[in-house]
Structures are given as C-alpha cells and as structure tokens.
Design an enzyme around this catalytic site. Structure first.
Site, PDB file in Angstrom:
ATOM      1  N   THR A  14     122.671 124.089 -14.190  1.00 22.62           N
ATOM      2  CA  THR A  14     122.589 123.842 -12.752  1.00 22.62           C
ATOM      3  C   THR A  14     122.862 125.111 -11.943  1.00 22.62           C
ATOM      4  O   THR A  14     122.112 125.450 -11.024  1.00 22.62           O
ATOM      5  CB  THR A  14     123.641 122.781 -12.360  1.00 22.62           C
ATOM      6  OG1 THR A  14     123.508 121.697 -13.265  1.00 22.62           O
ATOM      7  CG2 THR A  14     123.477 122.289 -10.959  1.00 22.62           C
ATOM      8  N   GLY A 189     126.757 111.134 -13.304  1.00 21.25           N
ATOM      9  CA  GLY A 189     126.718 112.482 -13.891  1.00 21.25           C
ATOM     10  C   GLY A 189     127.804 113.394 -13.355  1.00 21.25           C
ATOM     11  O   GLY A 189     127.707 114.610 -13.455  1.00 21.25           O
ATOM     12  N   LYS A 207     141.815 126.110 -11.983  1.00 22.99           N
ATOM     13  CA  LYS A 207     141.505 126.690 -10.660  1.00 22.99           C
ATOM     14  C   LYS A 207     142.795 127.081  -9.934  1.00 22.99           C
ATOM     15  O   LYS A 207     142.893 128.166  -9.348  1.00 22.99           O
ATOM     16  CB  LYS A 207     140.698 125.677  -9.835  1.00 22.99           C
ATOM     17  CG  LYS A 207     139.329 125.381 -10.448  1.00 22.99           C
ATOM     18  CD  LYS A 207     138.668 124.167  -9.807  1.00 22.99           C
ATOM     19  CE  LYS A 207     137.343 123.834 -10.483  1.00 22.99           C
ATOM     20  NZ  LYS A 207     136.782 122.549 -10.083  1.00 22.99           N
ATOM     21  N   GLY A 304     128.052 121.532  -7.824  1.00 23.05           N
ATOM     22  CA  GLY A 304     126.637 121.334  -7.498  1.00 23.05           C
ATOM     23  C   GLY A 304     125.889 122.647  -7.441  1.00 23.05           C
ATOM     24  O   GLY A 304     126.483 123.726  -7.291  1.00 23.05           O
TER      25      GLY A 304
END
Ligand code: HSE
Length: 428
Positions: A14, A189, A207, A304
C-alpha cells in the site's frame, strides 16, 4: 542544476504504491519544492507480476532488496517492507554501509534496532528519516525534531493505533462486544497480519518509543515500555466509563519523572470532552507538551496509502533539499541511556469487580483499599447478577504499586470473583 535525487524503493504494498503515485502525479511540484528532480531508479518487492494500479515497468526491477540498496544509481533507499529484522534490517544496513540515506516507515525495526542503525548511519554521515513510521500522515516526528526543538518536552501522549481506536469507538457506538468488533475490523482489513501487534499495543508502543527518544534525548528503549493491549476491555467498561464522563482509549504516555523515564501504552480513561476523548474511528492523535509551547494537538489519518505515502515523501523532499536531521534529533552517541520508571506518576483508577452478595463483602473491599493506602472517590453497586453484583470504584490518585497490592489482595479474598479490572484515568 542540481542532479536528480534517485530513489530505490523496496516494498510495493500500500505505502510503496502510494509513494510511486505521488512521485508520478506531482513530479513538477516536487521538483519545484525540492529544487531538484526526484526520480525512481529501481524497485523491489515480493511479486513482480502483481497489478498495483500504477505502472512500474519504467523502473529497474531487483529481486533482492539488499542488492537494490547497494545500487550506484540509488541515493536514497526507501524501505517499505516492514518487519523488525529480516530483509528490512539487512537492506537498511547495506544501504547505510554503501553510503545511502534511508527513509523508512518501519516502526518495529527502529523501535528495536533504531539506536544501532542511527549510530551506523551517522558514522557514515548518512541520515535515517522515519516520519511515516509514527502516526501515518501526521507530521509528528518533524514537529518534535524541528518545530519544537526549542522546548524542554515534558510529556508526549498519543492514540497511535487506528485499529484499536476503531474497535473501542465502534464498541461504544454499536454496543457490540470486543470479539464481534474485532471480527468486523478483520473483515475491513484493518488488522495487521499478526493482530497482536495492533490489539496487544505493540505497534502503538513502537511508535511511542520512537517519539520518547526524540522528545527526551534518550536511546530508543522499547523494552522498557509498559504494555497492555485492549483485549480485556469489555462493553461494560466502555458503558460505565461513558456514564462517568470518560472514554476508553489505548493511550500512550511518555514523560520524565523524578524516578526516570516513564513509557506506557495501555487502555486508559480520558475525559469525554478532551481532544483525545473525542477521537473517533481509526484516526490518530498526538499530544505534545513542552515548557515553552504548552500543549500541541495533532490529529489525522494514522494509516492508509495516501497519508503514509505523504509522510514518506516529506522525508524524501527534506533529503532532496539538503535538510539533514539526526535520526533522533541529536547525534545518536549523545543520547542518554534511559532509566525506566514504571508508572511513576500517580493517577486515579477506575476499578470494576464482581462482588459476592453476602454480608460484609463491601466492607472487605473498603478494608483492602484502605490497607493499600488507596482512597475511594466515587463508588456504585448495581443489582446483582446471580451470585455476584458489579461494583465500580473510582479512586483518588494512587501509585500503581499500591493498586497492584490491592489487586493481589482482591484475588486472595473470598468476596471478589477473579481479579478486578483496573484502568488508569489520565487527566489531560
Ligand atoms: N496497524 C496500524 C494502525 C497502522 O492500525 O494504526 C500501522 O502502524
């Protein structure tokens, strides 16, 4: 005319695909902003034939990411494969050794090996940039390393796993159980191939460890993070928290304390009306506090194609412009070894327990809390379900050690079924 900046991209999932799309779509704009052309020399991925919705035949194909990282026509190795070790680490090391800069979205690799990689890069006069590794499209690494560099940072907080925030907010809005919403997230997903990375708090913990290193000038130390996932959060807890004016978030908090560096990623109650309390669905938020600036809140998409590729491109353009910031905001050999302070900061806690319905049961609960030095702020008992009654208690501020002492005692007593749920209340 400055020579083009040449990229080698390893990993065409992605994010990699998103980066190629931006390089193609915004070629002129990127050149104008960077002051030089940004071109892709070669790419590498697991499957060459896969249709990615973007043409890649104009770039050399290399099967081995390590070979890609060493190519003479690559200035910046863009590592988008993921994974703590394996090809991602081998290829990043090869790139540094061959004198390339590295841009990566790989939080797991940097949270575990970031210090040694940063030392190696700086020895070679190279940079490793990782904006995309933390909170996707939110420029939080840049905010800490550049925008807030005049501040002594006091606290860094964040909701940095969109999947967990989706699960928690969806449980609240739908009334569905954790297991049901987990399945929904799976179908959408949202979950990593290993879902424990998400729901176990590990991804968000990686993170936070990276942000803490920059904020506090310490070596990245994921091992010292207190980690707790959201698997034990029930719909009852979410409802009760809402009823008391709180929402449950998988919240990361890093702060300096008198006892050392506290880093924890755990489900916490936050006030419903606070920016963190209002964060819905898969959105991320980072809250940064510095002595001069006060509090900064950054909110946006944490994952994303577009948001993550946006962050990768920002690092690439910085390198093209000649901006060379050390990996963790100061030379790696000047980062301090952190002293881990576990839950050093006292906080109020939310407790939920199933109390046996017999005379004196509540008195025993109060005695255990009193003997642990914990003071009750609010308390509710609901009508019983079969032989036990749900009891909710909000305590005054207490140390985690005192709470552990009480929880152990609750487990030993004959009036509480099982170990109570104890969630920290983070006031913002
Ligand atoms: N799985 C992560 C999330 C994104 O749900 O936010 C990648 O770190």
């Amino acid at each position: 005319m400055t020579a083009p900046l040449r990229l080698g991209i390893a990993g065409l999932g992605t994010v990699g695909t998103g980066v190629i799309k931006i390089v193609r779509r915004h070629r002129d704009m990127l050149e104008a902003r960077a002051g030089r052309e940004i071109v892709i020399s070669a790419v590498s991925a697991r499957s060459k034939g896969k249709d990615r919705g973007v043409p890649i035949s104009g770039y050399d194909w290399v099967d081995d990411p390590v070979a890609l990282a060493r190519r003479d026509d690559v200035d910046v190795f863009v590592e988008l494969m993921g994974g703590t070790d394996g090809p991602a680490k081998a290829a990043s090391e090869a790139a540094i050794a061959a004198g390339k800069d590295v841009v990566t979205a790989n939080k797991a690799m940097l949270a575990v090996h970031g210090h040694e990689l940063a030392l190696a890069a700086e020895k070679q006069n190279r940079v490793i940039r990782f904006e995309a590794a933390v909170a996707g499209g939110i420029p939080v690494v840049k905010a800490l390393t550049e925008g807030l560099t005049g501040n002594d940072m006091t606290r860094v907080m964040g909701v940095m796993n969109g999947t967990c925030n989706y699960i928690l907010t969806r449980m609240e809005s739908s009334g569905l159980s954790y297991a049901e919403v987990f399945e929904e997230a799976n179908k959408l997903g949202y979950l990593e191939a290993d879902p424990t990375l998400d729901v176990g708090g590990i991804d968000a913990g990686h993170k936070l460890a990276l942000l803490a290193a920059i904020a506090f000038g310490t070596r990245v130390s994921f091992d010292a993070m207190e980690l707790e996932g959201i698997e034990q959060v029930t719909i009852e807890d979410i409802r009760q928290a809402a009823d008391m004016g709180y929402r449950i978030k998988l919240l990361g908090v890093a702060q300096k304390t008198g006892r050392g560096l506290e880093q924890r990623m755990s489900p916490c109650l936050v006030p419903s009306g606070s920016p963190l309390g209002q964060l819905e669905n898969a959105t991320n938020m980072a809250v940064l506090e510095g002595d001069a600036v006060g509090q900064i809140v950054l909110r946006g998409a944490g994952a994303g194609e577009g948001p993550t590729a946006s962050a990768v491109m920002a690092d690439i353009v910085d390198i093209a412009r000649g901006i060379r910031v050390p990996t963790f905001g100061r030379p790696a050999d000047q980062l301090d070894e952190p002293v881990a302070a576990h839950s050093a900061t006292p906080a109020p806690y939310y407790l939920r327990m199933a109390l046996e319905d017999k005379p004196g049961a509540l008195a025993k609960v109060a005695t255990i809390l009193g003997a642990s030095g914990i003071s009750i702020n609010r308390m509710r008992q609901y009508s019983h379900q079969e032989t036990t009654a749900p009891v909710l208690i909000v305590t005054h501020k207490t140390q985690r050690e005192a709470m552990e002492h009480a929880l152990d005692a609750f487990e030993r007593t004959d009036v509480v079924a099982g170990r109570p749920v104890a969630l920290r209340i983070e006031n913002l």
